[in-house]
Scaffold this motif. Structure first.
Motif, PDB file in Angstrom:
ATOM      1  N   CYS A 176       0.816  -1.215   0.000  1.00 42.27           N
ATOM      2  CA  CYS A 176       0.000   0.000   0.000  1.00 42.27           C
ATOM      3  C   CYS A 176       0.851   1.267   0.000  1.00 42.27           C
ATOM      4  N   THR A 177       2.093   1.147   0.401  1.00 44.06           N
ATOM      5  CA  THR A 177       3.001   2.302   0.380  1.00 44.06           C
ATOM      6  C   THR A 177       4.062   2.176  -0.714  1.00 44.06           C
ATOM      7  N   ARG A 178       3.929   1.168  -1.556  1.00 46.58           N
ATOM      8  CA  ARG A 178       4.925   0.958  -2.620  1.00 46.58           C
ATOM      9  C   ARG A 178       5.091   2.201  -3.486  1.00 46.58           C
ATOM     10  N   GLY A 179       3.969   2.872  -3.795  1.00 49.52           N
ATOM     11  CA  GLY A 179       4.060   4.072  -4.620  1.00 49.52           C
ATOM     12  C   GLY A 179       4.942   5.112  -3.973  1.00 49.52           C
ATOM     13  N   CYS A 180       4.735   5.371  -2.688  1.00 56.19           N
ATOM     14  CA  CYS A 180       5.573   6.319  -1.955  1.00 56.19           C
ATOM     15  C   CYS A 180       7.022   5.864  -1.919  1.00 56.19           C
ATOM     16  N   ILE A 181       7.229   4.578  -1.603  1.00 52.89           N
ATOM     17  CA  ILE A 181       8.593   4.051  -1.485  1.00 52.89           C
ATOM     18  C   ILE A 181       9.323   4.179  -2.815  1.00 52.89           C
ATOM     19  N   GLU A 182       8.652   3.861  -3.896  1.00 55.79           N
ATOM     20  CA  GLU A 182       9.278   3.970  -5.220  1.00 55.79           C
ATOM     21  C   GLU A 182       9.562   5.421  -5.578  1.00 55.79           C
ATOM     22  N   GLN A 183       8.630   6.319  -5.244  1.00 57.37           N
ATOM     23  CA  GLN A 183       8.814   7.734  -5.550  1.00 57.37           C
ATOM     24  C   GLN A 183       9.983   8.347  -4.766  1.00 57.37           C
ATOM     25  N   LEU A 184      10.233   7.830  -3.556  1.00 57.19           N
ATOM     26  CA  LEU A 184      11.344   8.333  -2.742  1.00 57.19           C
ATOM     27  C   LEU A 184      12.674   7.696  -3.138  1.00 57.19           C
ATOM     28  N   SER A 185      12.612   6.635  -3.912  1.00 56.89           N
ATOM     29  CA  SER A 185      13.826   5.917  -4.308  1.00 56.89           C
ATOM     30  C   SER A 185      14.517   6.598  -5.480  1.00 56.89           C
ATOM     31  N   THR A 192      14.041  12.822  12.418  1.00 52.84           N
ATOM     32  CA  THR A 192      14.467  13.655  11.290  1.00 52.84           C
ATOM     33  C   THR A 192      14.686  12.853  10.022  1.00 52.84           C
ATOM     34  N   ASP A 193      14.734  11.525  10.145  1.00 53.79           N
ATOM     35  CA  ASP A 193      14.955  10.673   8.975  1.00 53.79           C
ATOM     36  C   ASP A 193      13.651  10.293   8.267  1.00 53.79           C
ATOM     37  N   GLU A 194      12.506  10.594   8.860  1.00 49.36           N
ATOM     38  CA  GLU A 194      11.233  10.259   8.236  1.00 49.36           C
ATOM     39  C   GLU A 194      11.041  11.091   6.980  1.00 49.36           C
ATOM     40  N   LEU A 195      10.730  10.426   5.873  1.00 51.38           N
ATOM     41  CA  LEU A 195      10.665  11.081   4.565  1.00 51.38           C
ATOM     42  C   LEU A 195       9.228  11.295   4.133  1.00 51.38           C
ATOM     43  N   LYS A 196       8.933  12.491   3.643  1.00 53.13           N
ATOM     44  CA  LYS A 196       7.573  12.818   3.229  1.00 53.13           C
ATOM     45  C   LYS A 196       7.206  12.130   1.928  1.00 53.13           C
ATOM     46  N   CYS A 197       6.086  11.434   1.943  1.00 44.88           N
ATOM     47  CA  CYS A 197       5.585  10.805   0.724  1.00 44.88           C
ATOM     48  C   CYS A 197       5.074  11.887  -0.223  1.00 44.88           C
ATOM     49  N   PRO A 198       5.460  11.833  -1.495  1.00 44.07           N
ATOM     50  CA  PRO A 198       5.074  12.898  -2.425  1.00 44.07           C
ATOM     51  C   PRO A 198       3.576  13.011  -2.695  1.00 44.07           C
ATOM     52  N   ALA A 199       2.845  11.917  -2.579  1.00 45.19           N
ATOM     53  CA  ALA A 199       1.425  11.961  -2.994  1.00 45.19           C
ATOM     54  C   ALA A 199       0.588  10.971  -2.196  1.00 45.19           C
ATOM     55  N   LEU A 237      -7.684  16.550  -5.173  1.00 41.84           N
ATOM     56  CA  LEU A 237      -7.316  16.702  -6.583  1.00 41.84           C
ATOM     57  C   LEU A 237      -6.039  17.519  -6.722  1.00 41.84           C
ATOM     58  N   LYS A 238      -5.953  18.618  -6.004  1.00 42.59           N
ATOM     59  CA  LYS A 238      -4.778  19.492  -6.091  1.00 42.59           C
ATOM     60  C   LYS A 238      -3.537  18.795  -5.547  1.00 42.59           C
ATOM     61  N   ALA A 239      -3.698  18.007  -4.492  1.00 40.28           N
ATOM     62  CA  ALA A 239      -2.548  17.286  -3.945  1.00 40.28           C
ATOM     63  C   ALA A 239      -1.967  16.319  -4.965  1.00 40.28           C
ATOM     64  N   GLN A 240      -2.819  15.637  -5.694  1.00 40.93           N
ATOM     65  CA  GLN A 240      -2.349  14.725  -6.730  1.00 40.93           C
ATOM     66  C   GLN A 240      -1.763  15.489  -7.913  1.00 40.93           C
ATOM     67  N   LEU A 241      -2.455  16.545  -8.320  1.00 39.06           N
ATOM     68  CA  LEU A 241      -2.024  17.319  -9.476  1.00 39.06           C
ATOM     69  C   LEU A 241      -0.650  17.939  -9.262  1.00 39.06           C
ATOM     70  N   LEU A 242      -0.390  18.406  -8.053  1.00 42.12           N
ATOM     71  CA  LEU A 242       0.853  19.141  -7.771  1.00 42.12           C
ATOM     72  C   LEU A 242       1.862  18.295  -7.005  1.00 42.12           C
ATOM     73  N   SER A 243       1.694  16.990  -7.050  1.00 39.90           N
ATOM     74  CA  SER A 243       2.631  16.098  -6.380  1.00 39.90           C
ATOM     75  C   SER A 243       4.006  16.148  -7.052  1.00 39.90           C
ATOM     76  N   PRO A 244       5.078  16.185  -6.253  1.00 37.77           N
ATOM     77  CA  PRO A 244       6.432  16.170  -6.832  1.00 37.77           C
ATOM     78  C   PRO A 244       6.935  14.772  -7.172  1.00 37.77           C
ATOM     79  N   ALA A 245       6.062  13.778  -7.123  1.00 43.24           N
ATOM     80  CA  ALA A 245       6.477  12.412  -7.442  1.00 43.24           C
ATOM     81  C   ALA A 245       7.117  12.369  -8.828  1.00 43.24           C
ATOM     82  N   PRO A 246       8.210  11.628  -8.985  1.00 43.52           N
ATOM     83  CA  PRO A 246       8.900  11.598 -10.278  1.00 43.52           C
ATOM     84  C   PRO A 246       8.079  10.941 -11.371  1.00 43.52           C
ATOM     85  N   ILE A 247       8.253  11.429 -12.583  1.00 44.48           N
ATOM     86  CA  ILE A 247       7.618  10.861 -13.775  1.00 44.48           C
ATOM     87  C   ILE A 247       8.731  10.518 -14.757  1.00 44.48           C
TER      88      ILE A 247
END
Length: 694
Positions: free
Chosen positions: A77-86, A103-110, A415-425
């Motif tokens: 369920c968090t694979r998307g976040c984990i992959e986006q942070l990788s 301080t090591d906790e990483l923000k999930c992009p979306a 909608l805006k959170a998804q639209l403006l997500s910094p997740a890599p493409i």
């Protein structure tokens, strides 16, 4: 094909029996649980469990497990976040992740997590608004009133409100959520153990997976404190123990009419399986291009493989002649009871035939609807972003009640959170997916179809996909923000090729969507509501609604079953994980586990099966005992559970969970994740200092 021995009472027409049912919290059969298991959940117990449960907006379940906003869910369920942070240098999917310090906790992009705060019945209000209306007028009025209710409820961006349709329109509830959009990754094991056994073991039992991850919700840059959370049990689930699963089953079709089920069996599922199988082949070949291509497409392949197996199981269920005959018998019984009463016949008698007519109409527009509007012809993140921007420019200036549902005021924060997500493409993957879907668009609609000619012109699918992906600036979040803020003027003047493609497609896609909503979906909605009301009048309200990705509670027990004449015991142990290890994927344990083998307690329970009624969307749900303590974590069902889309068979349908003791033993002995363990242990809350934002 496995036979599904399900009686009519388990087919969505009559009150549930045994451990069947994905129950809403405001209609939970506490007395039935007491009669069967000797424990009666109180209103206070139900409130605590509801508030300790969570939903991941992308399609999974979760739970709060500490006062400091720690949330447990599945790794998948968090694979998307984990992959986006990788990255190529830091592959957290392959190597796992553990934040040793706050301080090591990483923000999930979306990622967005919701907590259900209130449930309100709004059936009367919606019925009053739509009374006497049919067709387009009914559909428009229903959507407008839903949007109005949701807007009244959503008082800030930290609140999410959804009107949930239950019993195919027999009832409507307003679900009010706390919304958390700052979610940070705390712990995730390696993919090799989180999905040990891979696709061959998927939807199978016995299992040996550690499909778990932990994230934390933040508010105003600090961990969001929780008054309600699940404590950890001392020993976890035992065979025969009463278990509850609180989660968000995505969709079931137990209340559909025979005409709707025939459409699923004969049209939707075969076509979907063929398309997904081809997609699986595409991604598998893409992964052979190199290690980076494999890394960036792993999550996509996981999703497609999982969907193929799930859809195949559902199709086999509907092909089972005995099972389908029971569905037919249940509908005929209800219709006979309705037709035997002149009053009921006048109100409800024609509903089934009207739905059947609508299904026939749907067959005629299915291809255009799926490939022009529902994304099968334009499989691309960049295209989805472009279409969202194009439609936002048109929809947002309108009155809230007449907008497309995904652009209402209540839906905008998500909608805006998804639209403006910094997740890599990734452009190379985008081109491959878009070329494939454009090829399927031409194949399904035909090269001479006006829409195909309009989209492709003189270009091949590869040429068009390459041009619009490589020429687009939409990978830049700031550019997306600029277009969104600029509205109609910015969109109409944009020369971005992906925006131009979306503008080209939009009129035709809107037209087919409007045809479907006004002339088909409105008929199905209205008459499904009548069928549901007929069931209420004939059988009473002691039934549960189909799943709608809204919070439900099921009850059952840890229990084995018989398969092919052999008894399947309900609990596996950790030593069996190593017995299954071959050294070759997908049965290759990660180095961390091999190194820890001698230190691990071999008899530690690993996974377990229970009779809890679940379906896709329940992934990440907590399995709890009568004291509302964590005893496990739902991550799958057995192969027989796939027929649960259409009915429930308590004798073989099983939910599959990671045992709570396996989670603790792994965190302690394999990963040394003491910071997480200290939060999970009852009576040992550990203050979590707020790390800097970002």
């Amino acid at each position: 094909m496995r036979q599904l021995a399900v009686v009519a009472a388990l087919l969505g027409a009559l009150p549930a029996l045994a451990d069947e049912g994905m129950w809403t919290y405001n209609n939970f059969p506490a007395a039935a649980v007491k009669a069967q298991y000797g424990f009666e959940p109180t209103a206070q117990w139900l409130d605590k469990v509801r508030l300790s449960s969570a939903r991941i907006a992308g399609g999974c379940s979760a739970s709060f497990v500490s006062a400091n906003g720690l949330v447990m869910t599945n790794h998948h369920c968090t694979r998307g976040c984990i992959e986006q942070l990788s990255t190529a240098d830091k592959d957290y999917i392959a190597n796992g992740f553990y934040a040793k310090a706050p301080t090591d906790e990483l923000k999930c992009p979306a990622m967005e997590i919701n907590q259900l705060a209130e449930i309100t019945d709004v059936t009367d209000r919606l019925n009053t608004a739509t009374q006497g209306r049919t067709g387009k007028e009914y559909s428009d009025t229903l959507k407008a009133e839903m949007a109005k209710i949701e807007k009244e409820c959503a008082t800030s961006d930290q609140v999410r409100c959804d009107v949930v349709t239950l019993y195919q329109g027999g009832k409507y509830n307003l679900y009010k959520y706390r919304r958390f959009q700052d979610v940070r990754l705390v712990f995730a094991p390696e993919h090799a153990i989180a999905f040990f056994g891979g696709d061959p073991d998927n939807f199978e039992f016995p299992r040996y997976d550690l499909d778990v991850s932990f994230v934390r919700v933040y508010q105003d840059g600090k961990p969001a404190p929780q008054d309600n959370f699940f404590k950890w049990s001392k020993a976890g689930a035992k065979e025969g123990e009463l278990t509850f699963v609180s989660g968000h089953p995505g969709r079931t079709s137990r209340g559909l009419t025979i005409a709707e089920l025939e459409y699923q069996r004969d049209v939707v599922l075969p076509k979907t399986l063929m398309l997904m199988s081809e997609q699986r082949g595409l991604i598998t070949e893409f992964q052979k291009r190199g290690p980076e291509q494999k890394r960036i497409s792993n999550n996509l392949l996981f999703g497609v493989e999982n969907a193929v197996k799930a859809q195949k199981g559902r199709h086999e269920a509907l092909l089972d002649k005995a099972f389908f005959a029971q569905k037919v018998a249940a509908e005929q019984e209800l219709r006979q009871k309705v037709n035997a009463s002149p009053e009921l016949k006048k109100k409800y008698g024609a509903a089934w035939d009207e739905i059947a007519k609508a299904q026939e109409q749907l067959k005629h527009i299915r291809k255009e609807l799926n490939f022009m509007e529902k994304g099968q012809g334009f499989s691309s993140q960049l295209y989805n972003i472009a279409m969202t921007l194009v439609r936002a420019a048109d929809e947002l200036p309108k009155e809230n009640g007449v907008r497309l549902r995904e652009f209402t005021d209540a839906a905008l924060p998500g909608l805006k959170a998804q639209l403006l997500s910094p997740a890599p493409i990734y452009p190379e993957l985008e081109i491959a997916r878009l070329e494939f879907s454009l090829t399927k668009l031409r194949e399904e609609l035909g090269a001479d179809h006006p829409f195909v000619k309009k989209v492709l012109g003189k270009e091949s699918p590869l040429t068009l996909a390459t041009r619009v992906v490589n020429g687009s600036q939409l990978r830049d979040v700031a550019f997306r923000q600029q277009l969104f803020d600029g509205g109609k003027k910015a969109i109409s003047g944009s020369k971005d090729p992906m925006i131009e493609l979306a503008r080209l497609v939009d009129p035709d896609a809107r037209a087919i969507r409007k045809n479907h909503e006004d002339n088909i979906d409105s008929v199905i909605r209205k008459n499904s509501e009548l069928v549901a009301k007929a069931k209420f009048e004939v059988y009473g309200t002691n039934v549960y609604p189909d799943a709608t990705f809204s919070l439900r509670l099921s009850y059952g027990s840890v229990k084995g079953y018989v398969e092919d004449g052999k008894k399947v015991t309900p609990i596996t142990v950790m030593s069996g994980t190593f017995d299954r290890h071959t050294g070759e994927a997908p049965f290759a344990l990660p180095k961390s586990w091999l190194d820890a083998k001698s230190k691990l307690k071999a008899s530690t329970p690993m996974n377990f099966a229970s009779t809890n009624d679940i379906i896709g969307g329940n992934s990440g749900s907590p399995a709890i005992n009568k004291d509302a303590e964590i005893v496990g974590l739902i991550f799958d069902g057995n192969i027989q559970s796939l027929g649960g889309e259409y009915g429930f068979n308590e004798s073989v349908n099983r939910a599959v969970s990671v045992h709570s003791e396996a989670i603790i033993e792994s965190l302690k002995t394999v990963y040394g994740a003491t910071r997480v363990i200290d939060e999970l242990r009852p009576g040992k809350p550990v203050p979590v200092k707020a790390p800097p934002a970002g």
